[in-house]
Design a protein around this motif. Structure first.
Motif, short mmCIF file in Angstrom:
data_model
loop_
_atom_site.label_atom_id
_atom_site.label_comp_id
_atom_site.label_asym_id
_atom_site.label_seq_id
_atom_site.Cartn_x
_atom_site.Cartn_y
_atom_site.Cartn_z
N UNK A 1 0.73 -1.18 -0.09
CA UNK A 1 0.03 -0.13 0.06
C UNK A 1 0.81 1.18 -0.10
N UNK A 2 1.91 0.96 -0.64
CA UNK A 2 2.86 2.30 -0.98
C UNK A 2 2.40 3.24 -2.05
N UNK A 3 2.21 4.55 -1.52
CA UNK A 3 2.01 5.47 -2.62
C UNK A 3 2.94 6.47 -2.88
N UNK A 4 4.36 6.66 -2.00
CA UNK A 4 5.33 7.36 -2.51
C UNK A 4 6.56 7.19 -1.48
N UNK A 5 7.63 7.21 -2.41
CA UNK A 5 8.98 6.55 -1.84
C UNK A 5 9.81 7.92 -2.32
N UNK A 6 10.63 8.63 -1.24
CA UNK A 6 11.61 9.34 -1.62
C UNK A 6 13.11 8.77 -1.18
N UNK B 1 8.94 6.76 3.06
CA UNK B 1 8.09 6.16 2.27
C UNK B 1 6.67 6.34 2.96
N UNK B 2 5.72 6.57 2.06
CA UNK B 2 4.36 7.13 2.71
C UNK B 2 3.37 6.04 2.34
N UNK B 3 2.46 5.62 3.09
CA UNK B 3 1.50 4.46 2.95
C UNK B 3 0.07 4.97 3.18
N UNK B 4 -0.90 4.36 2.38
CA UNK B 4 -2.34 4.62 2.56
C UNK B 4 -3.26 3.40 2.57
N UNK B 5 -4.10 3.25 3.52
CA UNK B 5 -4.92 2.14 3.60
C UNK B 5 -4.40 0.88 4.27
N UNK B 6 -3.45 1.06 4.93
CA UNK B 6 -2.77 -0.21 5.68
C UNK B 6 -3.74 -0.52 7.02
N UNK B 7 -3.65 -1.74 7.20
CA UNK B 7 -4.62 -2.54 8.23
C UNK B 7 -3.88 -1.98 9.57
N UNK B 8 -2.55 -2.02 9.63
CA UNK B 8 -1.77 -1.45 10.99
C UNK B 8 -1.68 -0.13 11.14
N UNK B 9 -2.47 0.62 10.47
CA UNK B 9 -2.54 2.23 10.25
C UNK B 9 -1.15 2.79 9.99
N UNK B 10 -0.25 2.22 9.60
CA UNK B 10 1.20 2.94 9.15
C UNK B 10 0.72 3.95 7.89
N UNK C 1 4.99 6.44 11.88
CA UNK C 1 3.90 7.13 12.09
C UNK C 1 2.85 6.39 11.95
N UNK C 2 1.80 6.47 12.85
CA UNK C 2 0.51 5.74 12.62
C UNK C 2 -0.82 6.68 12.70
N UNK C 3 -1.81 6.30 12.10
CA UNK C 3 -2.94 6.85 12.33
C UNK C 3 -3.61 6.33 13.53
N UNK C 4 -4.74 7.13 13.86
CA UNK C 4 -5.59 6.83 15.06
C UNK C 4 -6.17 5.45 14.91
N UNK C 5 -6.15 4.38 15.88
CA UNK C 5 -6.99 3.30 15.69
C UNK C 5 -7.91 3.37 17.04
N UNK C 6 -9.23 3.72 16.49
CA UNK C 6 -10.31 3.89 17.66
C UNK C 6 -10.54 2.81 18.20
N UNK C 7 -10.13 1.58 17.95
CA UNK C 7 -10.55 0.23 18.77
C UNK C 7 -9.60 0.13 20.02
N UNK C 8 -8.70 1.06 20.02
CA UNK C 8 -7.62 1.20 21.22
C UNK C 8 -7.73 2.47 21.84
N UNK C 9 -7.45 2.38 23.24
CA UNK C 9 -7.46 3.75 23.98
C UNK C 9 -6.22 4.80 23.39
#
Length: 836
Positions: free
Chosen positions: A501-506, A514-523, A556-564
């Motif tokens: 789910x890689x969208x950009x690599x510098x 590297x930048x990712x989108x839509x990963x299940x681990x929110x990376x 860096x990870x997006x917020x996972x609302x299933x966890x505190x």
């Protein structure tokens, strides 16, 4: 010009009775020939006889139309002596005068590209090359058929307009050819002072975004606190900068402005007028056939209109020549004067179609009213042949299959598909100066490439190359930006189909982001820092990365609302050189500072045990003071998980680094061997497929001939034993000679033995049967006796045949052996060695 209209009307009404009879006898009367100019007749040859009869002669109704046009021209010149003569009856390719309206031939094609006016205008503008009017202030005296124009691909603006108008009429546009005056740049197709449309960065869209509907019950956003004084200062500064830029551009344009045109307002030009009312056209507009662009009817490029015509009638402009407030209602006799008074028009035909949709009684009444109207002279049908545009012409597009257009500080090169071996179809070069010497950037467009390369842009200032690809290629890359002169930085964009789910690599020496989108681990972000000597890309990369080469990895990870929030990691930093792992958690509600935790790995990280874990290895900051601290066992398991994740991250970084290296190697190979995919639905692709099939058939035929030749080669089996060694040595040649004779002798002997064996077998069978008959002849029945006789007859015949074959073989064997000996001695591979 009311008198002209009245006089023409009277002429037509008075002669209506005679003309009706003439029109009824058109097919019975002999056509009348029209003399051609002497200088043109000298150029005519026998090829003119290949033209249809309508090209070479004028039929009675056409001759009468010429008389009407001549009468109209005389009255027009008398009433308006200060205006130029009208273009009514130019000469065609056969030296015959034809009325301009009859040269229009509405035609449709099977190509979807020519079903709308943009496609027709673009094709005509691209396919023909301009032949400027000479002199530029006079009307042309010749007007050729559109088929001849398509064949020569050279045309004046009049030919351009006639071809485009014919195509538009064929697809039901209310189109007219216009004769008038235009600016010099438009008449000469000079676009060197125009901005290239491909360089225009402003988005031109007539669709405005719909403003969101304001809900009065929604919560109002907080007021944004900004200094009004600072906002005014910024606005004033912005206005000053825009004014300075406009002044600079104005001064620059004035310095680059060409000298005034002494023929301004006098240059004759032809274009196309499209009226509203058909094909969903809501407003009238002009089409310049030389460029295929659309213009408003009050555009400043058009300086005046003299006349307009279609395939139904010819209209003279009786308004002020200035086009600013002109009315394009061609049926208004006060503003437009027709050559054929009360003749059928395009709008009248459209109204008739609408009338037929009404009730039957209304249609009958309208027909009765129309029958009461006197018949008038109608425009004869076109003398020109139906316009035929081949698929090959549509694909080749430009004369010579390529075109060059100069714009202001830009040059646009266009090529037909498959013309260039690398698939290049368009190249835009931007320049710093007006002399086209100092290049700023080069942008190229490609088609049908095996590497899916679509665009490539090279910035000559900073030497940065940008490649854009279509979806479906290897590594799912969409964009590749780099500098060929240095390997400092490379940017790659990928589609959503990438496995990670890689969208950009510098990539740069020592760093990779590297930048990712839509990963299940929110990376969504990963930044790698390595030693400066490590190259993440290059011609000779290392085999892999290890812990010693890497210094720092930030994720860096997006917020996972299933966890505190205090258990959901927002940023994870692996400090490999310092053997530390730092965690930063997401912000909790109503908090401005996040929780943090840091781990120190032991020296022997892979062998750490629970009893060896110490509290000094963990440090952190807990935002909530009432939160219960984690136990040592939990922290120990967390450290083990982090160390395991660290190893997985290193493996992923290695895979990304190897993928980047493979991608660069792949691009080198693809650039070295560029191949095009030929579509069988194009003429070039079909020709390529036919050529390929013929080549395969020729190759198969040659292989078959070679195989048959090798089958006839008596030395082929023996040469295989020598691994087809050529040339042969003397020893091998003599050995082959003796072996071939020996095998031939052996084969003849075996054949003789086989025939003799068959002869002996049949003889013994006959003797056994005869002995059986001698022993049982007194007891056998008639049926067995008949079978015995048949058996003896068959065996006797076989014995005779075998004996005959044996005798023939014994006679032919010496001759066959002798012929083989002569063939071997005459074989060019053996003869030089056998004569020694």
């Amino acid at each position: 010009m009311e008198s002209v209209a009245e006089s023409l009307g009277e002429e037509q009404e008075v002669g209506s009775g005679e003309t009706l009879k003439e029109e009824e006898e058109d097919d019975e009367e002999e056509p009348q020939h029209v003399s051609a100019p002497e200088e043109l007749l000298l150029k005519l040859n026998s090829t003119d006889l290949l033209y249809p009869e309508s090209y070479r002669i004028n039929y009675p109704n056409e001759s009468r139309l010429l008389d009407i046009a001549n009468n109209f021209q005389r009255q027009y010149s008398h009433l308006h002596p200060n205006r130029k003569p009208l273009l009514l009856c130019p000469t065609n390719e056969c030296g015959v005068k034809k009325f301009v309206s009859t040269t229009l031939r509405p035609s449709t094609t099977d190509h979807p590209e020519l079903f709308s006016w943009p496609g027709c205008a673009s094709f005509v503008a691209d396919f023909l090359s301009l032949e400027p009017l000479e002199p530029p202030v006079n009307l042309p005296s010749f007007l050729f058929s559109s088929n001849l124009v398509l064949q020569s691909q050279r045309a004046t603006s009049l030919d351009f307009s006639m071809l485009l108008c014919s195509l538009l009429l064929g697809v039901n546009y209310d189109a007219y050819c216009v004769s008038g005056y235009a600016v010099r740049e438009m008449c000469l197709l000079d676009q060197s002072r125009l901005q290239c449309p491909l360089l225009d960065t402003q988005v031109k869209s007539g669709v405005h975004e719909q403003e969101p509907h304001e809900n009065k019950y929604s919560v109002k956003p907080p007021k944004e606190l900004k200094s009004q004084f600072l906002m005014q200062q910024e606005e004033k500064k912005k206005q000053d900068e825009e004014a300075a830029l406009l002044l600079k551009q104005k001064l620059q344009e004035e310095s680059e402005r060409r000298p005034a045109d002494p023929l301004h307002g006098l240059r004759v030009h032809f274009w196309v007028l499209v009226l509203s009312g058909s094909r969903s056209v809501t407003e009238n507009f002009f089409i310049d056939p030389l460029t295929g662009k659309r213009y408003a009817t009050d555009d400043d490029h058009f300086l005046g209109v003299e006349s307009a015509w279609n395939n139904f009638n010819y209209y003279v402009n009786m308004q002020n020549c200035s086009h600013a407030d002109m009315v394009y209602d061609l049926e208004d006799l006060k503003t437009w004067e027709p050559v054929l008074y009360r003749a059928t028009s395009k709008k009248q035909l459209m109204r008739d179609v609408l009338k037929r949709t009404k009730i039957m009684s209304k249609v009958i009444n309208d027909q009765e009213e129309e029958e009461e109207k006197p018949r008038v002279f109608e425009m004869p049908r076109s003398w020109a042949s139906y316009i035929n545009i081949s698929k090959e012409a549509l694909e080749s597009r430009w004369p010579g299959r390529q075109n060059v257009t100069h714009y202001r500080r830009a040059k646009l090169e266009q090529f037909a598909p498959y013309l260039k071996s690398d698939g290049l179809v368009q190249r835009l070069t931007a320049y710093q100066d007006l002399d086209y010497t100092d290049e700023v950037s080069v942008k190229e467009w490609y088609q049908h490439r095996n590497d899916n390369l679509e665009e490539m842009e090279v910035n000559k200032v900073n030497s940065v190359t940008t490649e854009r690809f279509t979806r479906g290629r290897a590594f799912h890359i969409l964009l590749h930006r780099f500098s060929p002169r240095s390997d400092e930085e490379r940017e790659m964009l990928f589609s959503s189909s990438h496995r990670d789910y890689l969208v950009r690599r510098l990539v740069s020496p020592g760093e990779m982001t590297e930048t990712f989108e839509g990963r299940s681990d929110f990376l969504f972000y990963r930044h790698v820092v390595a030693q400066r000597r490590v190259q993440f890309s290059g011609p000779h990369p290392a085999e892999g990365l290890n812990f010693r080469m890497l210094e720092k990895v930030v994720e860096r990870f997006h917020r996972n609302r299933s966890k505190p929030a205090n258990a959901d990691v927002a940023e994870r930093v692996f400090l490999l050189a310092d053997r530390q792992i730092e965690l930063t958690y997401h912000l909790e509600d109503n908090r401005i500072i996040p929780s943090k935790r840091s781990f120190i790995k032991p020296e022997e990280a892979t062998e750490i045990k629970a009893e060896d874990f110490r509290a000094q290895l963990v440090s952190g900051f807990q935002v909530d003071p009432f939160e219960k601290p984690l136990q040592s066992l939990t922290l120990y398991k967390m450290l083990l998980d982090l160390m395991k994740d660290e190893n997985e991250v290193i493996l992923q970084i290695n895979m990304s680094w190897k993928e980047a290296s493979k991608l660069l190697d792949c691009r080198v190979e693809e650039k070295r061997d560029v191949r095009l995919s030929f579509s069988p639905w194009t003429t070039t692709g079909a020709a390529k497929a036919l050529s390929h099939r013929q080549e395969m058939e020729r190759q198969a035929e040659e292989d078959q001939k070679r195989l048959q030749k090798r089958k006839k080669d008596i030395l082929a089996p023996l040469l295989i034993r020598l691994d087809n060694a050529e040339p042969l040595s003397a020893k091998d040649a003599k050995q082959l000679y003796h072996d071939c004779l020996a095998e031939c002798k052996q084969r003849l002997v075996e054949k003789a033995n086989l025939i003799q064996k068959h002869y002996d077998k049949e003889t013994q069978a006959l003797q056994r049967k005869q002995q059986w008959y001698q022993e049982n002849q007194l007891t056998i029945v008639l049926k067995d006796k008949a079978e015995y006789q048949n058996f003896c007859s068959e065996k006797t015949l076989r014995i005779r045949v075998a004996k005959k074959r044996l005798s023939m073989h014994m006679e032919a064997a010496p001759l066959e052996f002798q012929n083989l000996d002569q063939r071997l001695k005459s074989d060019p591979r053996l003869a030089p060695h056998l004569l020694e």
